[in-house]
Design an enzyme around this catalytic site. Structure first.
Site, short mmCIF file in Angstrom:
data_model
loop_
_atom_site.label_atom_id
_atom_site.label_comp_id
_atom_site.label_asym_id
_atom_site.label_seq_id
_atom_site.Cartn_x
_atom_site.Cartn_y
_atom_site.Cartn_z
N HIS A 50 1.39 -4.60 5.30
CA HIS A 50 1.69 -4.50 3.74
C HIS A 50 2.56 -3.07 3.45
O HIS A 50 2.34 -2.44 4.31
CB HIS A 50 0.17 -4.53 3.22
N HIS A 133 6.22 2.45 2.69
CA HIS A 133 6.47 2.07 4.02
C HIS A 133 5.46 0.94 4.27
O HIS A 133 4.69 0.76 3.62
CB HIS A 133 6.21 3.42 4.77
#
Length: 193
Positions: A50, A133
């Site tokens: 995620h 990220h």
């Protein structure tokens, strides 16, 4: 204050929670074959991939209920992203390996609003600067040369573009030591134009 007409989403306890964008299954499927070649890396399971927006830590039920209300007030239209490049956290001792996320002002705005929602709900702010990220591995004893080769190989990586059309409030529960945490979606928030 919670809305009495709205059912309680959270059991009477504290939970470790964070807000994040889920990755579409087709993006996850393209990332999985990349996750190899670094001895000692603890690769994340596909369901744990995620893009974190805000980490809130361990919160009590009443704070999570208030956080849920605050997150539900965020209004941002859907936007396009792609994964690109790679790197690691921890300079002297690498601790995590990540895939980067293309810069997008709406992503940064969403992350900022999620952080502010946490502050309004009573969750202490994360002191780290936001860096979009996807964590793909945690690193322990790692061969630094192999890590550098992995990063060089994926430095120019770019995924297909995908649309971020919702974000989630996740809880994180620890499994046995050495096993990946279990992430559960506690609430979903659509992004609306």
């Amino acid at each position: 204050m919670t809305d009495p007409a709205r059912p309680c989403l959270f059991a009477s306890m504290s939970l470790r929670v964070f807000a994040a964008l889920p990755l579409p299954p087709e993006i996850v499927e393209r990332v999985l074959p990349l996750m190899k070649g670094v001895p000692g890396a603890k690769w994340r399971p596909p369901e744990n991939l995620h893009i974190t927006l805000a980490f809130y830590g361990e919160l009590d039920e009443d704070v999570i209920e208030e956080l849920d209300l605050e997150l539900g007030r965020i209004a941002i239209p859907p936007f396009e992203l792609r994964l690109e490049g790679t790197g690691h956290f921890g300079k002297a001792e690498p601790s995590a390996l990540w895939l980067g996320v293309s810069e997008n002002p709406l992503l940064l705005d969403l992350a900022r609003r999620c952080a502010k929602a946490g502050q309004r709900a009573g969750a202490p702010p994360d002191k780290r600067n936001y860096h979009a990220h996807v964590t793909i591995a945690y690193l322990g004893e790692t061969d630094f040369v192999r890590l550098q080769k992995f990063e060089k190989r994926l430095n120019l990586y770019r995924s297909e573009p995908f649309v971020a059309d919702r974000f989630h409030l996740y809880s994180s529960r620890q499994r046995k030591p050495g096993k990946a945490n279990v992430y559960e979606v506690e609430a979903e928030y659509p992004l609306l134009a």
